[in-house]
Scaffold this active site. Structure first.
Site, short mmCIF file in Angstrom:
data_model
loop_
_atom_site.label_atom_id
_atom_site.label_comp_id
_atom_site.label_asym_id
_atom_site.label_seq_id
_atom_site.Cartn_x
_atom_site.Cartn_y
_atom_site.Cartn_z
N GLY A 32 10.44 -1.42 -5.13
CA GLY A 32 9.40 -1.85 -4.22
C GLY A 32 8.87 -3.22 -4.64
N GLY A 59 5.92 -6.01 -5.75
CA GLY A 59 4.63 -6.11 -6.43
C GLY A 59 4.74 -6.56 -7.87
N ASN A 60 3.59 -6.61 -8.52
CA ASN A 60 3.52 -7.12 -9.88
C ASN A 60 4.17 -6.18 -10.90
OD1 ASN A 60 2.06 -9.53 -9.28
ND2 ASN A 60 0.24 -8.26 -8.94
N VAL A 61 3.99 -4.86 -10.71
CA VAL A 61 4.60 -3.93 -11.66
C VAL A 61 6.13 -3.98 -11.57
CG1 VAL A 61 4.80 -1.52 -12.38
CG2 VAL A 61 2.57 -2.43 -11.70
N GLU A 74 15.64 -3.44 -0.52
CA GLU A 74 15.14 -4.03 0.72
C GLU A 74 14.87 -5.52 0.59
OE1 GLU A 74 12.39 -0.80 2.89
OE2 GLU A 74 11.59 -1.58 1.02
N ILE A 121 -0.23 5.41 -3.71
CA ILE A 121 -1.68 5.43 -3.78
C ILE A 121 -2.14 6.58 -4.67
CG2 ILE A 121 -3.78 5.91 -2.43
CD1 ILE A 121 -2.47 4.31 -0.15
N LYS A 161 -9.94 0.74 -8.52
CA LYS A 161 -11.36 0.43 -8.29
C LYS A 161 -12.20 0.69 -9.54
CE LYS A 161 -10.91 -0.64 -3.88
NZ LYS A 161 -11.11 -2.01 -3.39
#
Length: 502
Positions: free
Chosen positions: A267, A269-271, A292, A362, A406
């Protein structure tokens, strides 16, 4: 620019976006190019938005249904959503303005497996497609389209549409030509096996064949893709990446993986980029990607000689790496292949490659159900994207995530996921900064201890408390106490945190 439009018939149809918008009507079903902020139309969306605003000021209705490959950009999804020009959108989005409109009930959105979406359009599941708007590097002498930095669902939209508008973008490198591999699955009942047995197999053409008679306008542009910089890996990202690499080492020791020929899907992202940075220093060689999107980390692995081939449907690069790709596309096309997403995400090929999938989430619950799309069950974030295609069909499927969000108000590990995108039958391994929860071979009652071990320490007592409550329920196949299964989410709604008060 004229060199990029080699077909005389289509050169005669060059006009501005403001002129071409005459071909977009209220109620139209419109398919556009674009995938993860690459290869989307740059001029037509703003023109459509202005047409919608003008109609609304006169008290007239104007909105369209829009289909894409995946996410686009603020100058596409964003301007159209802000103008109230969209009635319906599929199959993926990540624009904040659009997200707010969807969550407010002001427009409709359908989250669809990316491997299904093009077929569903081409087979008429949504009705007739009125218009396709597709970005190109150039138009060939025969009137065919050389795609730009993504392929996505462009083939299906171009086949299905009654009318076509082509945006020829001079910002995109002409040397992208030759990187694409356009092959389509024949329609039912004439489907055949997809002849890809290795990630690097090229089976199609370098252009998309179209009917030039359907082209009503050609629009010239010179604008970059939405290329967002990645954050530098932080300590938590590096810890997660380290745990992921430890998991790969574990698979090598178990005899299920070799250092030579690891096939990955990742996927965005940063990770994931931190994982790829870790692979640079690892023992893994001849890495392949069947995925992808091409990310910065994959480009680095190619440059270092650690990755031999990367097959995808799009780029998702930082501005620096997008410039590098434009400058050196002729070199990178030797090891990068861009395919239609109906092929890049096809279950048949994913299963055949034996890849290890890695995607974000999530939240996940104590039994291994994962939620990739909704906060507290109802608030859409982005969408499923291709994670379902890869999770269901991978040799090994993994999910990676920080244990909290958060500032600790949200736990990524909960008693019962508030929305389930990937069920316990598909998800196998979960990884946070606290370790690896390998659920393979475990009955439901054996999984909570593994999942709790990778939760943030402050949430572990609450999760253990829930397991104790569930253990007293009548049925013990997959124990849940429905009176308390969503206590974490209810507290979040009522107090702003999943943590219990003092």
């Amino acid at each position: 620019m004229s060199d990029r439009i080699a077909n005389p018939q289509l050169r005669d149809k060059v006009m501005t976006a403001e002129e071409a918008v005459q071909f977009v009507n209220h109620g139209d079903k419109v398919g556009t190019s674009g995938f993860t902020g690459a290869g989307y139309p740059k001029a037509m969306p703003a023109a459509i938005a202005e047409k919608a605003k003008a109609a609304h000021e006169k008290g007239q209705d104007f909105s369209i249904d829009m289909y894409t490959g995946a996410s686009t950009a603020p100058e596409c999804d964003g301007v159209l959503a802000e103008a109230g020009a969209l009635r319906y959108r599929m199959p993926y989005q990540s624009d904040p303005t659009m997200r707010n409109k969807i969550n407010a009930g002001e427009m409709k959105f359908q989250d669809i497996h990316l491997s299904h979406s093009g077929m569903m359009v081409e087979e008429g599941f949504f009705g007739d497609v009125d218009l396709a708007i597709v970005e190109a590097v150039r138009i060939t002498e025969e009137g065919n389209i050389v795609p730009s930095s993504s392929v996505g669902n462009s083939v299906e939209f171009l086949n299905a549409a009654k009318k076509i508008i082509i945006e020829v973008n001079e910002w995109q490198s002409e040397e992208l030509e030759g990187m694409h591999d356009i092959w389509t699955v024949p329609p039912l009942p004439n489907r055949v096996p997809i002849p890809i047995t290795k990630c690097g197999d090229r089976i199609g053409k370098t252009y998309i064949e179209i009917d030039p008679e359907k082209v009503v306008a050609v629009v010239k542009t010179d604008a970059p893709d939405r290329n967002a910089p990645f954050k530098a890996p932080d300590e938590i990202s590096e810890q997660i990446a380290g745990n992921f690499l430890d998991f790969l080492e574990h698979e090598v020791k178990a005899g299920r993986l070799a250092y030579d020929g690891y096939v990955m899907q990742s996927g965005v992202g940063n990770v994931p980029n931190a994982v790829m940075s870790g692979l640079m220093e690892s023992k893994f060689e001849s890495i392949q990607a069947y995925t992808e999107v091409i990310q910065d980390g994959m480009v680095d692995l190619i440059d270092a000689g650690k990755m031999t081939v990367a097959s995808a449907t799009s780029f998702s690069l930082s501005p620096e790496y997008a410039d590098k790709m434009n400058t050196e596309a002729s070199r990178y096309r030797e090891s990068i292949i861009l395919r239609p997403q109906s092929i890049s995400n096809h279950p048949e090929v994913i299963r055949r490659t034996g890849l290890i999938a890695s995607n974000g989430m999530i939240e996940a619950d104590i039994y291994g159900n994962a939620n990739s799309t909704h906060i507290n069950g109802s608030r859409l974030m982005n969408a499923l994207g291709g994670s379902g295609d890869f999770t269901r069909n991978a040799y090994i499927s993994t999910f990676i995530s920080p244990s909290v969000a958060k500032d600790g108000a949200i736990s990524a590990i909960v008693p019962f996921a508030s929305h389930i995108d990937h069920n316990e039958h598909d998800a196998m391994v979960f990884i946070t900064e606290y370790g690896v929860a390998d659920l393979r071979g475990l009955a439901p009652r054996d999984r909570p201890a593994k999942m709790i071990s990778i939760a943030h320490p402050s949430y572990r007592p609450l999760l253990e408390e829930y397991v104790e409550l569930a253990s007293k329920c009548k049925y013990q196949a997959t124990p849940h106490d429905l009176r308390h299964a969503f206590d974490f989410h209810i507290r979040m709604e009522e107090t702003g945190t999943m943590m219990k008060g003092e």
